[in-house]
Design an enzyme around this catalytic site. Sequence first.
Site, PDB file in Angstrom:
ATOM      1  N   ASP A 128       0.863  -1.186   0.000  1.00  0.00           N
ATOM      2  CA  ASP A 128       0.000   0.000   0.000  1.00  0.00           C
ATOM      3  C   ASP A 128       0.897   1.232   0.000  1.00  0.00           C
ATOM      4  O   ASP A 128       1.713   1.405   0.913  1.00  0.00           O
ATOM      5  CB  ASP A 128      -0.851  -0.057   1.285  1.00  0.00           C
ATOM      6  CG  ASP A 128      -2.115   0.770   1.211  1.00  0.00           C
ATOM      7  OD1 ASP A 128      -2.114   1.788   0.503  1.00  0.00           O
ATOM      8  OD2 ASP A 128      -3.096   0.396   1.890  1.00  0.00           O
ATOM      9  N   ASP A 230      -2.938   4.753  -2.438  1.00  0.00           N
ATOM     10  CA  ASP A 230      -3.869   5.463  -1.563  1.00  0.00           C
ATOM     11  C   ASP A 230      -4.220   6.839  -2.158  1.00  0.00           C
ATOM     12  O   ASP A 230      -3.311   7.582  -2.545  1.00  0.00           O
ATOM     13  CB  ASP A 230      -3.144   5.653  -0.219  1.00  0.00           C
ATOM     14  CG  ASP A 230      -4.037   6.174   0.877  1.00  0.00           C
ATOM     15  OD1 ASP A 230      -4.913   5.435   1.318  1.00  0.00           O
ATOM     16  OD2 ASP A 230      -3.846   7.339   1.298  1.00  0.00           O
ATOM     17  N   GLU A 275      -6.843   3.950  -5.557  1.00  0.00           N
ATOM     18  CA  GLU A 275      -7.986   4.587  -4.897  1.00  0.00           C
ATOM     19  C   GLU A 275      -7.975   6.003  -5.454  1.00  0.00           C
ATOM     20  O   GLU A 275      -7.049   6.761  -5.184  1.00  0.00           O
ATOM     21  CB  GLU A 275      -7.787   4.573  -3.384  1.00  0.00           C
ATOM     22  CG  GLU A 275      -9.008   5.088  -2.644  1.00  0.00           C
ATOM     23  CD  GLU A 275      -8.720   5.392  -1.177  1.00  0.00           C
ATOM     24  OE1 GLU A 275      -9.632   5.288  -0.357  1.00  0.00           O
ATOM     25  OE2 GLU A 275      -7.571   5.763  -0.847  1.00  0.00           O
ATOM     26  N   HIS A 347     -11.269  -1.320   4.979  1.00  0.00           N
ATOM     27  CA  HIS A 347     -10.930  -0.844   6.329  1.00  0.00           C
ATOM     28  C   HIS A 347     -11.447   0.569   6.624  1.00  0.00           C
ATOM     29  O   HIS A 347     -11.270   1.054   7.730  1.00  0.00           O
ATOM     30  CB  HIS A 347      -9.409  -0.898   6.517  1.00  0.00           C
ATOM     31  CG  HIS A 347      -8.700   0.100   5.641  1.00  0.00           C
ATOM     32  ND1 HIS A 347      -8.498  -0.121   4.296  1.00  0.00           N
ATOM     33  CD2 HIS A 347      -8.200   1.319   5.905  1.00  0.00           C
ATOM     34  CE1 HIS A 347      -7.889   0.926   3.788  1.00  0.00           C
ATOM     35  NE2 HIS A 347      -7.692   1.820   4.732  1.00  0.00           N
ATOM     36  N   ASP A 348     -12.048   1.214   5.627  1.00  0.00           N
ATOM     37  CA  ASP A 348     -12.582   2.569   5.824  1.00  0.00           C
ATOM     38  C   ASP A 348     -14.099   2.581   5.942  1.00  0.00           C
ATOM     39  O   ASP A 348     -14.714   3.655   5.909  1.00  0.00           O
ATOM     40  CB  ASP A 348     -12.212   3.466   4.635  1.00  0.00           C
ATOM     41  CG  ASP A 348     -10.728   3.720   4.546  1.00  0.00           C
ATOM     42  OD1 ASP A 348     -10.062   3.716   5.592  1.00  0.00           O
ATOM     43  OD2 ASP A 348     -10.236   3.933   3.419  1.00  0.00           O
TER      44      ASP A 348
HETATM   45  C1  GLC Z   1      -7.335   6.257   2.259  1.00  0.00           C
HETATM   46  C2  GLC Z   1      -7.152   5.164   3.284  1.00  0.00           C
HETATM   47  C3  GLC Z   1      -7.629   5.647   4.608  1.00  0.00           C
HETATM   48  C4  GLC Z   1      -6.806   6.843   5.009  1.00  0.00           C
HETATM   49  C5  GLC Z   1      -6.817   7.913   3.934  1.00  0.00           C
HETATM   50  C6  GLC Z   1      -5.707   8.896   4.141  1.00  0.00           C
HETATM   51  O1  GLC Z   1      -8.653   6.550   2.017  1.00  0.00           O
HETATM   52  O2  GLC Z   1      -7.819   4.009   2.851  1.00  0.00           O
HETATM   53  O3  GLC Z   1      -7.572   4.659   5.608  1.00  0.00           O
HETATM   54  O4  GLC Z   1      -7.289   7.385   6.199  1.00  0.00           O
HETATM   55  O5  GLC Z   1      -6.619   7.394   2.649  1.00  0.00           O
HETATM   56  O6  GLC Z   1      -4.482   8.288   3.889  1.00  0.00           O
END
Ligand code: GLC
Length: 576
Positions: A128, A230, A275, A347-348
């Site tokens: 990641d 990310d 993402e 996880h979010d």
């Molecule tokens: C992404 C991650 C999340 C994190 C955010 C900032 O959305 O999945 O867990 O808080 O980015 O890095």
Amino acid sequence: MKKTLVALAMGAALSCSNLPAEDNSLTIAKGNARWWHNAVCYEVYIRSFNDSKGTGIGDLKGIENKLDYLKNLGVDVIWITPFYPSPGVDMGYDISDYKNVDPKFGQLKDFDSLVKSAHAKGIKILVDMVFSHTSDEHQWFIEARKSKDNPYHDFYVWYPPKADGSAPNDWKSWFSGSAWEYNKPTNEYYLHIFAKQQPALNWKTTKVREELFSVAKFWLDKGADGIRFDVITLNALPDINQSSDLWGKMPMALIYLKMMNDKVLSEYDILTVGEMPGVDPENAYEFVGEKEGPLKTLFQLDIMGLGNDGDKFHPTPYSLVAFKKIYQNWYNGLYGKGWISAVLDNHDQARAVSRWGNDKDYWKPSAKMLATFLLTQWGVPYVFQGDEIGMTNCPFTPAEFKDVEEINYYKEKIAEGKTEAELLPGILARCRDNARTPMQWSSAKNAGFTSADTPWIKVNPNYKTINVEAELKDPDSILNYYKKMISLRKANPAFVYGTVNIIDFNNENVYAYSREYEGKEFLVVCNFRGTHTDFDTKTADLRKAKLLIHNYSSNPHINDSKISLKPFEAMIFEVK
Ligand code: GLC
């Protein structure tokens, strides 16, 4: 894995497949296979997966010790959330050293050992990469904030205060409050889209890009088989006189990704998944199009925006038709041209069974229905750790919250005069901590996750009944259903490559579709609601079709093309 070796192997495979040599249209639909097309991925939230050292926190060795479990489940790839040195303000998404392992999680040699063991079992590893911001404890930021002429100053995004000393504009952080933090030594504000301990990196600076590209190369050379990026489209930011609605939508985001692909990613035969807030079905082709997209896949997370009134912690009922439209739009935008992923949570998010199913009266059938849906989607499916045993949302008290997002939100709303009683139901329905409770391995103390007295976050009290050990023994368990679904997907390329045709699109209860590929056709029927409902599949005499899997033990009620569905009932037929 370096690309040249794989290209040779792929060449051999392709020459046997009778594909017309120059046919570049719809190559994906025609089976121009990449190793990740039919992969089933599994997200490991490292902190909560398995603690091998008795610290109360999961670690790399803990993952290695559970590889047989993952292999047995049928998983091909694991995505591991960040394990690099970090103060942990955002649980590892605030990195202070990109090329190392946080002692909490082990050492570099533990990563090497994990890769080796995983590869020996045929499991691939995604790392990641958090490239839109660092921790404020990263050496770059410690330097950057010292003075305007520090060589690292331009690594971050700085603006002077307004004449009255206030922040440069009114942008709000995604974790509540202003997106700006004042830095006295330089008399400037720096930008943080997340917590104030997560300063945004400035990709305009060549040196920043070079450093980050070298990080990607470092982990790929260590044997990682791919990267999850990310919030990567936040690499390009609007001007301060523009709206924060443009976050993720700046044209430079794509150009920077292309640079990274040219310099590093294209050298390896890897799976990448972005993402990418701001990317939509209309422009996704540019990012993940098979021919020129700098990344291979992206996460389709639009469904996560459903079911609230604009505030994520104010849940409302969601429209299944809106849910279908999201999948359909992505399919229309990319099928045959590029590739996406399928997720129901991560996880979010709140737990899938608690959000899209019913974790009380219909816990088992609804968890199985969601597995049926997820594993027959077009796009690389990601099973989030614990969903395969039906882990649910957790009854936290505010004092037990760990996540910066819900903690900041709660504090802000209490300061605005809201009460705990008003806030708690919404927060408990949607908070990220729900997904982060320890993996429930057994009915032993702390669910078998750690030998420490106290794990870093509360264990869901339902671990005595919901756990891996119990479900492995039960042929009717959610876990065994997941195993069947994963092997069904792998045995039938139609679920990977097939066209998707949604039946009775405007039905608010049932999501049914056919997947068709090379003369084979499957029909998937999922009742997404906790009520009985009648459904016409428009498929003649279903009794003649082969029922491949079903989430209730009694036979389905079929009458010609019609099915009388029980709450959350799901099934798959082989039609042709
Ligand atoms: C992404 C991650 C999340 C994190 C955010 C900032 O959305 O999945 O867990 O808080 O980015 O890095």
